[in-house]
Design an enzyme around this catalytic site. Sequence first.
Site, short mmCIF file in Angstrom:
data_model
loop_
_atom_site.label_atom_id
_atom_site.label_comp_id
_atom_site.label_asym_id
_atom_site.label_seq_id
_atom_site.Cartn_x
_atom_site.Cartn_y
_atom_site.Cartn_z
N ARG A 1 -6.97 11.73 7.67
CA ARG A 1 -7.27 10.29 7.69
C ARG A 1 -8.00 9.84 6.43
O ARG A 1 -8.70 10.63 5.78
CB ARG A 1 -8.18 9.99 8.89
CG ARG A 1 -7.54 10.29 10.25
CD ARG A 1 -6.80 9.11 10.78
NE ARG A 1 -6.00 9.41 11.97
CZ ARG A 1 -5.45 8.46 12.74
NH1 ARG A 1 -5.65 7.20 12.47
NH2 ARG A 1 -4.70 8.78 13.77
N TYR B 1 -14.87 14.39 15.26
CA TYR B 1 -13.66 13.68 14.83
C TYR B 1 -13.74 12.19 15.15
O TYR B 1 -14.18 11.79 16.23
CB TYR B 1 -12.41 14.29 15.48
CG TYR B 1 -11.19 13.43 15.23
CD1 TYR B 1 -10.56 13.46 13.99
CD2 TYR B 1 -10.73 12.53 16.18
CE1 TYR B 1 -9.49 12.63 13.72
CE2 TYR B 1 -9.66 11.69 15.92
CZ TYR B 1 -9.04 11.75 14.69
OH TYR B 1 -7.99 10.91 14.43
N HIS C 1 -5.03 -2.38 21.63
CA HIS C 1 -4.76 -1.44 20.54
C HIS C 1 -3.70 -2.05 19.63
O HIS C 1 -2.54 -1.63 19.65
CB HIS C 1 -4.27 -0.12 21.16
CG HIS C 1 -4.20 1.03 20.21
ND1 HIS C 1 -3.36 2.10 20.42
CD2 HIS C 1 -4.89 1.31 19.08
CE1 HIS C 1 -3.52 2.98 19.44
NE2 HIS C 1 -4.43 2.51 18.60
N LYS D 1 -12.75 3.49 19.31
CA LYS D 1 -11.93 3.63 20.52
C LYS D 1 -12.78 3.49 21.78
O LYS D 1 -12.37 2.87 22.75
CB LYS D 1 -11.23 4.98 20.53
CG LYS D 1 -10.34 5.23 19.33
CD LYS D 1 -9.22 4.24 19.28
CE LYS D 1 -8.27 4.54 18.13
NZ LYS D 1 -7.20 3.55 18.07
N ARG E 1 -8.17 13.10 18.65
CA ARG E 1 -8.75 12.71 19.93
C ARG E 1 -8.38 13.74 20.99
O ARG E 1 -7.34 14.39 20.92
CB ARG E 1 -8.24 11.33 20.35
CG ARG E 1 -8.84 10.19 19.52
CD ARG E 1 -8.39 8.83 20.02
NE ARG E 1 -7.00 8.58 19.75
CZ ARG E 1 -5.99 8.75 20.60
NH1 ARG E 1 -6.22 9.13 21.85
NH2 ARG E 1 -4.75 8.51 20.24
N SER F 1 -0.88 5.44 18.68
CA SER F 1 -1.50 6.06 17.50
C SER F 1 -0.44 6.77 16.66
O SER F 1 0.43 7.47 17.20
CB SER F 1 -2.55 7.08 17.94
OG SER F 1 -3.50 6.42 18.74
N CYS G 1 2.00 5.46 14.99
CA CYS G 1 3.34 4.88 15.12
C CYS G 1 3.53 3.65 14.26
O CYS G 1 4.45 2.87 14.48
CB CYS G 1 3.63 4.57 16.59
SG CYS G 1 3.80 6.06 17.57
N ASP H 1 -5.88 -1.94 13.84
CA ASP H 1 -5.95 -1.01 14.98
C ASP H 1 -6.40 -1.67 16.29
O ASP H 1 -5.94 -1.27 17.34
CB ASP H 1 -6.90 0.15 14.65
CG ASP H 1 -6.74 1.34 15.59
OD1 ASP H 1 -5.59 1.76 15.82
OD2 ASP H 1 -7.76 1.84 16.10
P1 GDP Z 1 -0.96 3.90 13.12
O1 GDP Z 1 -1.66 5.15 13.47
O2 GDP Z 1 -0.31 3.24 14.31
O3 GDP Z 1 -1.81 2.96 12.36
O4 GDP Z 1 0.27 4.32 12.20
P2 GDP Z 1 0.40 4.36 10.60
O5 GDP Z 1 0.74 3.03 10.05
O6 GDP Z 1 -0.78 5.05 10.02
O7 GDP Z 1 1.67 5.27 10.47
C1 GDP Z 1 1.75 6.55 11.06
C2 GDP Z 1 2.86 7.32 10.41
O8 GDP Z 1 4.11 6.64 10.61
C3 GDP Z 1 2.68 7.47 8.92
O9 GDP Z 1 3.08 8.76 8.54
C4 GDP Z 1 3.59 6.43 8.35
O10 GDP Z 1 4.07 6.78 7.06
C5 GDP Z 1 4.73 6.38 9.36
N1 GDP Z 1 5.35 5.04 9.41
C6 GDP Z 1 4.71 3.84 9.48
N2 GDP Z 1 5.58 2.81 9.45
C7 GDP Z 1 6.82 3.37 9.36
C8 GDP Z 1 8.15 2.83 9.28
O11 GDP Z 1 8.37 1.63 9.28
N3 GDP Z 1 9.16 3.74 9.22
C9 GDP Z 1 8.94 5.09 9.21
N4 GDP Z 1 10.00 5.90 9.15
N5 GDP Z 1 7.70 5.63 9.27
C10 GDP Z 1 6.66 4.78 9.35
P1 PGA Z 2 -4.40 5.02 14.87
O1 PGA Z 2 -5.96 5.15 15.19
O2 PGA Z 2 -3.91 4.17 16.00
O3 PGA Z 2 -4.42 4.32 13.55
O4 PGA Z 2 -3.72 6.33 14.84
C1 PGA Z 2 -6.60 6.28 15.60
C2 PGA Z 2 -6.21 6.71 16.98
O5 PGA Z 2 -5.57 5.92 17.72
O6 PGA Z 2 -6.56 7.83 17.32
MN MN Z 3 -5.54 3.60 17.07
MN MN Z 4 -3.84 3.13 11.95
#
Ligand code: GDP
Ligand code: PGA
Ligand code: MN
Ligand code: MN
Length: 621
Positions: free
Chosen positions: A403, A234, A263, A243, A94, A285, A287, A310
């Site tokens: 992704r 993207y 979110h 989003k 983004r 994002s 996290c 999400d």
């Molecule tokens: P989103 O973008 O908020 O959905 O985050 P994701 O679930 O896709 O996670 C983003 C990154 O954080 C990935 O590389 C995950 O492996 C990592 N991650 C997610 N949960 C955890 C956790 O509980 N501990 C750690 N150390 N890393 C995590």
């Molecule tokens: P994410 O979604 O929160 O899973 O990273 C895409 C974004 O927020 O850009």
């Molecule tokens: Mn998101």
């Molecule tokens: Mn996600």
Amino acid sequence: MADNPTATTETTGLNEAVKDALDNAPTTHAHLLAWVREMAELTQPDRIHWVDGSEAEWTQLTDELVDAGTFVRLDEEKFPNSFAAFSDPEDVARVEERTFICTRTEKGAGPTNNWEDPEVMRGTLRKKFRGAMRGRTMYVIPFVMGHLEASRPSYGVEITDSAYVVCSMRIMATIGAPVLEKMTEQNGFFVECLHSLGAPLAPGEEDVPWPCNPSKYIVHFPEDRAIWSFGSGYGGNALLGKKCYALRIASAIAHDEGWLAEHMLILKVTNPEGKSRFIAGAFPSACGKTNFAMLEPTIEGWKAEMVGDDIAWIRFGKDGQARVTNPEAGLFGVAPGTGWPTNPNAMRAIARGNTIFTNVALTDDGGVWWEGMTEETPEHLTDWKGRDWTPESGRPAAHPNSRFCTPIKQVDILAPEYDDPEGVPLSAIVFGGRRKTTVPLVSQSFGWEHGVFQGATLSSETTAAAKGAVGVVRRDPMAMLPFIGYNANDYLEHWVEVGERIGEDEMPKVFYVNWFRRTPSGGFAWPGFGENSRVVKWIFDRLEGTAGGREAPIGTVPTREDLDLTGLDVSDEELEAALKVDVEEWRAELPSIDEWFHRLGHVPEPILEQRAGLEDRLNQA
Ligand code: GDP
Ligand code: PGA
Ligand code: MN
Ligand code: MN
């Protein structure tokens, strides 16, 4: 590519194919027809394709994308009906700097958004879009965010010149003929979503695999409920239902109508006695939302199922009960870090196929790979830039923001309630971010307003999900900083007001987590992933009134005894680091909170009072 050189004069002429597609449109929705015609006159596509969302159409488009070199078809045994796409190296995330909220007044967009006068911006964009689809197909995608059977379906129509966008939208939302039919029948309102890659083709000009334009505009007109996105292919910039609509435009609608568009992931948790509760979680994002939503509990007898990963739309019934829906139909998940040990549910979902991967690496046998997918690193790969890669290459094989885009129905722990148009009752909201220091594993707020304060001051280290520096701590209110479609002060006020309207007792309880705290030696203090079920159990039992905790200045926190740590492999040092509330560390947060509030300018009084309360408690500690 600079501005389209032929875009100097207004052209309204339409070729025969386009006229024909307009005359034989599969709808009588007058406003839709007028808008598509106007956009065709502006963008001058070679042809128009009304997207029906069928299997046959998917096959046709994915075949075309393979021929164009945009898609690589993956091995049919490993990943049936699945494809890998590789973006322009400059179009990988983004673009917050290029994202605009164009409200009539600058104050409407507030201190955190880029603003431009709507008329000025429309003028700028009309120049950009003029002739932008020359040589290309204009796809018209009718879609609905949330249930088509909702009492008021949230319709949108995306016009795009990208087949990659069409295929991705087919995964992420309910699209096509059934939607158009119902929208036409109801003469339904829809959010106008205009998208172009901004890469017109001159006659005979050869296309590139990932057309885009270095000049990007992701523009929202919240008052008109319209979106214009230019220059990027993207996901977050181009799949406009996600989003742009379900967060930025929807947050503005929610503000007007008294609900919340957030979110957040949505998780269903069932305890060993068979009682279920739903929990939503707002993390910035990259996290941990998708992983938390797909959690596989490591503790006996506890079950977790997924509702969303999400986006959450939270509405309040007449009885004051918060009910939440996931408006999406797919996952657009971060690939790196997703593997069998960390997220087996995601691995199973993508193994079912029907998945579009973007910017991952390719294995020599027609599969995909990314950092963290397997314990052993393959000896040879083709990296996301198409170069030979070996473990010695010294660079990631997959882009850190690569992704997977996969249908949510392929998730085998999908909660049956996912499909309920009325949504599920919400018991708790969990805020979280990436902080190496200061923020403990979990705390519970003292009440709604304290929870809103925790959300308003949520902080996290920046990630690769947005263009820009990675690892810099920034405040990200409710993980919505890049997604609030109006003034952030009004947004916070709205959170306070919803709590006042509904009443403290009925509101979801608020928690704040941090999976990313480090030990003094630098490693993660908490193992995370499935082990986060221990935190979920504490949250659940706090809601039941059966879990203990200690009142710290920042909220109620569990002691070691309050957490179920049976069979957990962590050292005392790690646990100490995960749970610690360090008064000095927190005192050091205050100036940065003040700086943030100063930037916001008009923080609601109850939140300022919470800030004062925190300082008092820290002083007494
Ligand atoms: P989103 O973008 O908020 O959905 O985050 P994701 O679930 O896709 O996670 C983003 C990154 O954080 C990935 O590389 C995950 O492996 C990592 N991650 C997610 N949960 C955890 C956790 O509980 N501990 C750690 N150390 N890393 C995590
Ligand atoms: P994410 O979604 O929160 O899973 O990273 C895409 C974004 O927020 O850009
Ligand atoms: Mn998101
Ligand atoms: Mn996600």
